[in-house]
Design an enzyme around this catalytic site. Structure first.
Site, PDB file in Angstrom:
ATOM      1  N   ASN A 101       0.829  -1.205   0.000  1.00  0.00           N
ATOM      2  CA  ASN A 101       0.000   0.000   0.000  1.00  0.00           C
ATOM      3  C   ASN A 101       0.865   1.258   0.000  1.00  0.00           C
ATOM      4  OD1 ASN A 101      -2.065  -1.849   0.149  1.00  0.00           O
ATOM      5  ND2 ASN A 101      -2.331  -1.644   2.366  1.00  0.00           N
ATOM      6  N   VAL A 102       0.280   2.315  -0.508  1.00  0.00           N
ATOM      7  CA  VAL A 102       1.031   3.588  -0.662  1.00  0.00           C
ATOM      8  C   VAL A 102       0.393   4.695   0.173  1.00  0.00           C
ATOM      9  CG1 VAL A 102       1.827   2.970  -2.991  1.00  0.00           C
ATOM     10  CG2 VAL A 102      -0.348   4.190  -2.735  1.00  0.00           C
ATOM     11  N   ASP A 103      -0.405   4.285   1.174  1.00  0.00           N
ATOM     12  CA  ASP A 103      -1.253   5.243   1.905  1.00  0.00           C
ATOM     13  C   ASP A 103      -0.700   5.702   3.244  1.00  0.00           C
ATOM     14  OD1 ASP A 103      -3.457   2.410   2.543  1.00  0.00           O
ATOM     15  OD2 ASP A 103      -1.703   3.074   3.688  1.00  0.00           O
ATOM     16  N   HIS A 118       5.693  -0.724  -2.959  1.00  0.00           N
ATOM     17  CA  HIS A 118       5.221  -0.008  -4.154  1.00  0.00           C
ATOM     18  C   HIS A 118       5.289   1.504  -3.991  1.00  0.00           C
ATOM     19  CE1 HIS A 118       2.852  -3.917  -5.211  1.00  0.00           C
ATOM     20  NE2 HIS A 118       4.136  -4.011  -5.469  1.00  0.00           N
ATOM     21  N   CYS A 146      20.080  22.369  -7.247  1.00  0.00           N
ATOM     22  CA  CYS A 146      20.608  21.974  -5.922  1.00  0.00           C
ATOM     23  C   CYS A 146      21.511  20.754  -6.036  1.00  0.00           C
ATOM     24  CB  CYS A 146      19.450  21.664  -4.972  1.00  0.00           C
ATOM     25  SG  CYS A 146      18.637  20.134  -5.413  1.00  0.00           S
ATOM     26  N   SER A 219      -4.742  -9.964  -2.807  1.00  0.00           N
ATOM     27  CA  SER A 219      -5.180 -11.012  -3.754  1.00  0.00           C
ATOM     28  C   SER A 219      -3.978 -11.828  -4.222  1.00  0.00           C
ATOM     29  CB  SER A 219      -5.862 -10.345  -4.957  1.00  0.00           C
ATOM     30  OG  SER A 219      -4.922  -9.486  -5.628  1.00  0.00           O
ATOM     31  N   ASN A 243      -8.273 -12.637   5.168  1.00  0.00           N
ATOM     32  CA  ASN A 243      -8.920 -12.130   3.962  1.00  0.00           C
ATOM     33  C   ASN A 243     -10.387 -12.554   4.024  1.00  0.00           C
ATOM     34  OD1 ASN A 243      -9.735 -11.617   1.219  1.00  0.00           O
ATOM     35  ND2 ASN A 243      -7.561 -11.665   0.656  1.00  0.00           N
ATOM     36  N   ALA A 261      -9.696  -7.401   8.129  1.00  0.00           N
ATOM     37  CA  ALA A 261      -8.480  -7.091   8.892  1.00  0.00           C
ATOM     38  C   ALA A 261      -8.810  -6.415  10.215  1.00  0.00           C
ATOM     39  CB  ALA A 261      -7.592  -6.177   8.053  1.00  0.00           C
TER      40      ALA A 261
HETATM   41  N1  APR Z   1      -9.785  -7.010   5.258  1.00  0.00           N
HETATM   42  C1  APR Z   1      -8.904  -7.860   4.663  1.00  0.00           C
HETATM   43  N2  APR Z   1      -8.870  -8.104   3.338  1.00  0.00           N
HETATM   44  C2  APR Z   1      -9.784  -7.471   2.578  1.00  0.00           C
HETATM   45  C3  APR Z   1     -10.738  -6.577   3.112  1.00  0.00           C
HETATM   46  C4  APR Z   1     -10.718  -6.356   4.507  1.00  0.00           C
HETATM   47  N3  APR Z   1     -11.597  -5.535   5.108  1.00  0.00           N
HETATM   48  N4  APR Z   1     -11.508  -6.111   2.081  1.00  0.00           N
HETATM   49  C5  APR Z   1     -11.026  -6.687   0.957  1.00  0.00           C
HETATM   50  N5  APR Z   1     -10.008  -7.506   1.250  1.00  0.00           N
HETATM   51  C6  APR Z   1      -9.193  -8.326   0.346  1.00  0.00           C
HETATM   52  C7  APR Z   1      -9.878  -8.749  -0.940  1.00  0.00           C
HETATM   53  O1  APR Z   1     -10.604  -9.955  -0.743  1.00  0.00           O
HETATM   54  C8  APR Z   1      -8.674  -8.955  -1.866  1.00  0.00           C
HETATM   55  O2  APR Z   1      -8.192 -10.286  -1.768  1.00  0.00           O
HETATM   56  O3  APR Z   1      -8.121  -7.511  -0.079  1.00  0.00           O
HETATM   57  C9  APR Z   1      -7.619  -8.000  -1.319  1.00  0.00           C
HETATM   58  C10 APR Z   1      -7.320  -6.815  -2.226  1.00  0.00           C
HETATM   59  O4  APR Z   1      -6.747  -7.304  -3.419  1.00  0.00           O
HETATM   60  P1  APR Z   1      -6.253  -6.248  -4.526  1.00  0.00           P
HETATM   61  O5  APR Z   1      -7.314  -5.247  -4.730  1.00  0.00           O
HETATM   62  O6  APR Z   1      -5.754  -7.043  -5.683  1.00  0.00           O
HETATM   63  O7  APR Z   1      -5.048  -5.493  -3.818  1.00  0.00           O
HETATM   64  P2  APR Z   1      -3.545  -5.953  -3.648  1.00  0.00           P
HETATM   65  O8  APR Z   1      -3.441  -7.435  -3.477  1.00  0.00           O
HETATM   66  O9  APR Z   1      -2.953  -5.123  -2.591  1.00  0.00           O
HETATM   67  O10 APR Z   1      -2.901  -5.542  -5.076  1.00  0.00           O
HETATM   68  C11 APR Z   1      -1.501  -5.629  -5.189  1.00  0.00           C
HETATM   69  O11 APR Z   1      -1.636  -4.510  -7.332  1.00  0.00           O
HETATM   70  O12 APR Z   1      -2.615  -2.855  -8.585  1.00  0.00           O
HETATM   71  C12 APR Z   1      -1.451  -3.216  -7.914  1.00  0.00           C
HETATM   72  O13 APR Z   1       0.141  -1.775  -6.960  1.00  0.00           O
HETATM   73  C13 APR Z   1      -1.177  -2.260  -6.797  1.00  0.00           C
HETATM   74  O14 APR Z   1      -0.273  -2.716  -4.598  1.00  0.00           O
HETATM   75  C14 APR Z   1      -1.264  -3.100  -5.540  1.00  0.00           C
HETATM   76  C15 APR Z   1      -0.998  -4.510  -6.065  1.00  0.00           C
END
Ligand code: APR
Length: 279
Positions: A101-103, A118, A146, A219, A243, A261
């Site tokens: 995450n970037v937040d 990332h 600079c 994911s 998850n 989470a």
């Molecule tokens: N608590 C835990 N998990 C959750 C929740 C929650 N409240 N809500 C959703 N999820 C899960 C979803 O089921 C899913 O498996 O979070 C996951 C999010 O998956 P993605 O949207 O694919 O995010 P991520 O795995 O972080 O993607 C990886 O992909 O697009 C790029 O750079 C971007 O860092 C990102 C990377």
């Protein structure tokens, strides 16, 4: 929730790695990427807003997308899951947080030394090609005024960081270094770009040395990040997944905890250490 074996192995751990994805911040109001309908990639084509080619082609569109995301992030606060991860630092001799995450929400909750695989929405950098490994023959982009390594914060043109924050988000204009006019960009790893080798090395070392890896809200579809939980699993570390839906890791993880989470992580601290984390 956890078997006695897993519970005892977590309690005895001297190094816990927490690997997080967008789901970690979902309860803070930040959309994930791939969830059906609501995910960020359901509304925007990542090739249009998250690649260096897209930024070259249409910097304003890419910048506007990041400003839109940054505005959601600015309104967000760490949730109980982030707080539970931060609390781990007081319970385990060594905790490594590796986030996709970037937040900045892990840091806002109090987690230290977070490995941001990332990058971060809260840093700007010169628009240099992240795939270029600099060498003597090919030195990095240098800000002419600079002589800093074209990383915005190192440019002393902006002595007051508040200018930086103002410039980053409020103006909405594609930012340029006031010193040399170089096009700036969010310090985020876009599709097709390499991760910062130092950050990735730290993450691999942590996955290769931890006793327990807790994988939260990912994911596991994007490499090289997605391979980290499997590295820990192959070594015999305890791998716990959190998850709301199963992933490819669920069948082989030592524990696959189905839920959010913000619920499961406080529940894990309660079950293992008897610690209560507020909602
Ligand atoms: N608590 C835990 N998990 C959750 C929740 C929650 N409240 N809500 C959703 N999820 C899960 C979803 O089921 C899913 O498996 O979070 C996951 C999010 O998956 P993605 O949207 O694919 O995010 P991520 O795995 O972080 O993607 C990886 O992909 O697009 C790029 O750079 C971007 O860092 C990102 C990377």
């Amino acid at each position: 929730m956890l078997s006695q074996t897993v519970l005892h192995r977590i309690k005895a751990a001297s190094h816990v790695c927490v690997f997080t994805g967008a789901g970690m911040s979902a309860e803070s109001g930040i959309p994930t990427f791939r969830e059906r309908n609501e995910g960020l990639w359901a509304k925007h084509d990542p090739l249009e807003v998250a690649t260096p080619e897209a930024y070259k082609k249409n910097p304003q569109l890419v910048w506007d997308w990041h400003v839109h995301l940054a505005e959601k992030v600015r309104k967000a606060s760490p949730n109980a899951g982030h707080q539970a991860v931060a609390k781990l630092q007081a319970l385990v001799p060594k905790v490594t947080v590796i986030t996709q995450n970037v937040d900045n929400l892990h840091q806002d909750a109090g987690s230290c030394d977070v490995l941001e695989l990332h990058g971060s929405l809260f840093r700007l950098t010169a628009f240099v090609d992240k795939n270029v490994m600099y060498s003597d023959e090919r030195p990095p982009v240098i800000c002419h005024l600079c002589k800093g390594y074209a990383v915005w914060e190192q440019c002393d043109h902006f002595a007051d960081r508040s200018d930086l924050a103002e410039l980053k988000l409020a103006t909405g204009r594609v930012p340029r270094c006031p010193g040399c006019g170089a096009l700036l960009r969010p310090d985020i790893v876009w599709f097709g770009e390499m991760l910062d080798p130092c950050v990735l090395e730290g993450a691999v070392d942590a996955a290769d040395s931890c006793d327990v890896l807790i994988c939260v809200g990912s994911s596991l579809e994007v490499e090289p990040a997605a391979s980290l939980p499997y590295r820990a699993l192959r070594r015999g570390a305890v791998v716990v997944e959190i998850n709301p839906v199963p992933t490819a890791l669920s069948a082989t993880a030592d524990a696959s905890l189905i839920g959010k989470a913000g619920d499961i992580l406080p529940g894990l601290l309660r079950q293992v250490w008897g610690i209560e984390i507020g909602r």
